[in-house]
Design an enzyme around this catalytic site. Structure first.
Site, PDB file in Angstrom:
ATOM      1  N   ASP A 132       0.821  -1.222   0.000  1.00 42.31           N
ATOM      2  CA  ASP A 132       0.000   0.000   0.000  1.00 42.31           C
ATOM      3  C   ASP A 132       0.851   1.267   0.000  1.00 42.31           C
ATOM      4  O   ASP A 132       0.446   2.299   0.538  1.00 42.31           O
ATOM      5  CB  ASP A 132      -0.944   0.032   1.220  1.00 42.31           C
ATOM      6  N   LYS A 137       2.226   2.400  -5.037  1.00 41.46           N
ATOM      7  CA  LYS A 137       3.001   2.013  -6.234  1.00 41.46           C
ATOM      8  C   LYS A 137       2.295   2.434  -7.516  1.00 41.46           C
ATOM      9  O   LYS A 137       2.917   2.869  -8.468  1.00 41.46           O
ATOM     10  CB  LYS A 137       3.200   0.486  -6.252  1.00 41.46           C
ATOM     11  N   GLY A 183      -4.570  -3.972  -4.267  1.00 37.70           N
ATOM     12  CA  GLY A 183      -5.525  -2.917  -4.610  1.00 37.70           C
ATOM     13  C   GLY A 183      -4.725  -1.688  -4.985  1.00 37.70           C
ATOM     14  O   GLY A 183      -4.120  -1.051  -4.138  1.00 37.70           O
ATOM     15  N   HIS A 184      -4.653  -1.385  -6.277  1.00 33.18           N
ATOM     16  CA  HIS A 184      -3.820  -0.282  -6.752  1.00 33.18           C
ATOM     17  C   HIS A 184      -4.714   0.886  -7.174  1.00 33.18           C
ATOM     18  O   HIS A 184      -5.466   0.780  -8.129  1.00 33.18           O
ATOM     19  CB  HIS A 184      -2.945  -0.750  -7.928  1.00 33.18           C
ATOM     20  N   GLN A 237       1.984  -6.052  -3.573  1.00 31.98           N
ATOM     21  CA  GLN A 237       2.463  -6.309  -2.212  1.00 31.98           C
ATOM     22  C   GLN A 237       3.841  -5.645  -2.032  1.00 31.98           C
ATOM     23  O   GLN A 237       4.092  -4.652  -2.693  1.00 31.98           O
ATOM     24  CB  GLN A 237       2.499  -7.811  -1.884  1.00 31.98           C
TER      25      GLN A 237
HETATM   26  P1  IMP Z   1      -2.716 -12.720   1.404  1.00 31.28           P
HETATM   27  O1  IMP Z   1      -1.764 -12.155   0.408  1.00 31.28           O
HETATM   28  O2  IMP Z   1      -4.155 -12.419   1.113  1.00 31.28           O
HETATM   29  O3  IMP Z   1      -2.465 -14.174   1.684  1.00 31.28           O
HETATM   30  O4  IMP Z   1      -2.438 -11.975   2.823  1.00 31.28           O
HETATM   31  C1  IMP Z   1      -1.213 -12.152   3.548  1.00 31.28           C
HETATM   32  C2  IMP Z   1      -0.793 -10.842   4.216  1.00 31.28           C
HETATM   33  O5  IMP Z   1      -0.395  -9.908   3.222  1.00 31.28           O
HETATM   34  C3  IMP Z   1      -1.908 -10.154   5.019  1.00 31.28           C
HETATM   35  O6  IMP Z   1      -1.324  -9.501   6.125  1.00 31.28           O
HETATM   36  C4  IMP Z   1      -2.451  -9.123   4.048  1.00 31.28           C
HETATM   37  O7  IMP Z   1      -3.060  -8.040   4.712  1.00 31.28           O
HETATM   38  C5  IMP Z   1      -1.156  -8.704   3.346  1.00 31.28           C
HETATM   39  N1  IMP Z   1      -1.399  -8.194   1.980  1.00 31.28           N
HETATM   40  C6  IMP Z   1      -1.667  -8.911   0.890  1.00 31.28           C
HETATM   41  N2  IMP Z   1      -1.808  -8.104  -0.175  1.00 31.28           N
HETATM   42  C7  IMP Z   1      -1.614  -6.858   0.255  1.00 31.28           C
HETATM   43  C8  IMP Z   1      -1.584  -5.581  -0.378  1.00 31.28           C
HETATM   44  O8  IMP Z   1      -1.785  -5.438  -1.599  1.00 31.28           O
HETATM   45  N3  IMP Z   1      -1.321  -4.520   0.423  1.00 31.28           N
HETATM   46  C9  IMP Z   1      -1.084  -4.652   1.740  1.00 31.28           C
HETATM   47  N4  IMP Z   1      -1.077  -5.811   2.390  1.00 31.28           N
HETATM   48  C10 IMP Z   1      -1.336  -6.908   1.654  1.00 31.28           C
END
Ligand code: IMP
Length: 423
Positions: free
Chosen positions: A13, A16, A40-41, A224
């Site tokens: 977040d 990017k 979520g971009h 991520q």
């Molecule tokens: P998953 O990727 O849904 O398995 O989540 C694993 C961890 O990564 C959790 O703490 C999510 O909140 C975090 N996470 C996954 N995608 C994002 C992102 O795009 N932004 C921020 N945190 C993320």
């Protein structure tokens, strides 16, 4: 050389998409290389807000084509919904988007397993987005995944689904007490999806390397971030892919010799969603205030983000493992009103200073802070570094001293033009 990689340098977040959007005009191809609809971009374009989950945000540039690379796990429902929404805004996505034939698909049971698994972990849950990301990568690695190219031949698809789903059905029933799967329904959904996208499926490593040979420029759009990387992040509170530079290469199939810029993105402070250690986190009023100033709510799940001061020890790790050539700083204007700003410069454990971001026990560190005077001026209309208030310049220069790479771009507002570029 003509590939640039954009990588999140914190816990995601970082903003990017704004930098991808800002830089896209120089690139003919924009490629997503990892993650899935957990991302979520957000981009503000012509006064309108767009939130991308799977489609690379570079699609907003009329002259760019976009590719979803083999490292992504694609949820076909989310994808089609996102395409419909963008096309309703007159963005002809399916004329300018390519899909890698070797990307893995997220199937309905991946989401069920993600959510059921989190429930079973109870207080130890990861705080995933529930989008099936972990279970899909798990199946990829254990060779029980389904790839987009597998949809091409009906007979093969049936055979492959039979093999995978007899196994997954047992897992659902015995481990998670979930109802049996309707294999025919999944087969029909997959075939219907394939019919809609088959004209855009490519062998992406061949396609992209050919474009590079022809002199085209490629921007790799990370999702991520480094501290969520399954190898380098705060395991187990991480995502299930490699958002770092290695993932950019394997997730796109671009050879390393083509990469000349690796730009890390950081906010001027830090946020994190989900569980896991966060040394510079601000709990209480100050953290809440920062959340409101920065409007820090997840673009994918709407969850409030945890907020804290900038952590340059975490940034140094990101510089190291990605080989960052420069940093871009987002949301500098969010700090406008603070009297003083703290900057995390290192950690101690039991009063002993440690010299690196630890692989274990991050929850036990205490941050070392430097306190700097704030600039107490609105900076959202500033367009050059020299015009920033002196205290804002000092903040950036101190970050550069600490991370030993230049800060080349500074964002001072959501709009594309609210950006300062340093030569
Ligand atoms: P998953 O990727 O849904 O398995 O989540 C694993 C961890 O990564 C959790 O703490 C999510 O909140 C975090 N996470 C996954 N995608 C994002 C992102 O795009 N932004 C921020 N945190 C993320």
């Amino acid at each position: 050389m003509s590939a640039t990689v954009i990588i999140g340098a914190q816990w995601g977040d970082e903003g990017k998409a704004k930098f991808v959007d800002f830089l896209s005009s120089d690139y003919q191809y924009i490629v997503r290389y990892a993650g899935g609809a957990n991302a979520g971009h957000t981009v503000i374009f012509e006064g309108k807000k767009f939130v991308f989950h799977l489609v690379p945000s570079g699609i907003l540039h009329k002259h760019s084509e976009v590719v979803i690379g083999n490292g992504v796990v694609l949820d076909y429902d989310y994808f089609l919904q996102e395409v419909r929404e963008l096309e309703a805004e007159h963005i002809p996505v399916m004329e300018r988007l390519y899909l890698s034939d070797s990307m893995h698909l997220i199937l309905p049971y991946h989401k069920m397993i993600d959510q059921a698994g989190e429930e079973m972990l109870g207080a130890n849950k990861i705080g995933t987005t529930g989008r099936g990301i972990g279970p899909a990568y798990q199946d990829k690695m254990s060779r029980k995944g389904l790839r987009l190219g597998d949809l091409h031949n009906e007979a093969y698809l049936k055979e492959r689904l039979d093999a995978i789903m007899s196994f997954k059905g047992k897992e659902l029933e015995l481990l998670y007490s979930l109802p049996p799967l309707d294999k025919n329904k999944i087969f029909d959904e997959l075939r219907s999806f394939y019919e809609k996208v088959k004209h855009r499926i490519i062998n992406s490593p061949f396609f992209l390397n050919e474009k590079l040979k022809q002199g085209k420029k490629i921007l790799l759009e990370g999702a991520q971030a480094t501290c969520l990387d399954v190898d380098h992040g705060t395991y187990p509170y991480v995502t299930s892919s490699n958002p770092t530079i290695g993932g950019a290469l394997t997730g796109s199939g671009i050879g390393p010799r083509w990469v000349d810029n690796i730009i890390g993105i950081s906010k001027a402070y830090t946020t994190r969603v989900g569980s896991g250690p966060f040394p510079t986190e601000l709990t209480g009023d100050l953290g809440n205030h920062l959340r409101e100033l920065g409007r820090e709510y997840g673009a994918t799940t709407g969850r409030p983000r945890r907020c804290g001061w900038l952590d340059t020890e975490a940034l140094r790790m990101a510089v190291r493992v990605n080989g960052l050539t420069a940093l871009a700083i987002a949301k500098m204007d969010v700090l406008d009103e603070f009297d003083t700003i703290k900057l995390g410069v290192g950690y101690t454990i039991k009063n002993e200073t440690i010299d690196h971001f630890p692989s274990y026990g991050l929850e036990r560190v205490t941050p070392i802070y430097e306190e700097m005077p704030g600039w107490k001026t609105k900076i959202s209309s500033v367009r050059s570094f020299a015009d920033l208030p002196v205290n804002a310049q000092k903040y950036i220069r101190r970050i550069e001293d600490l991370i030993e790479i230049p800060v080349r771009i500074i964002s001072v507002g959501a709009d594309r033009n609210a950006t300062i570029v340093r030569p």
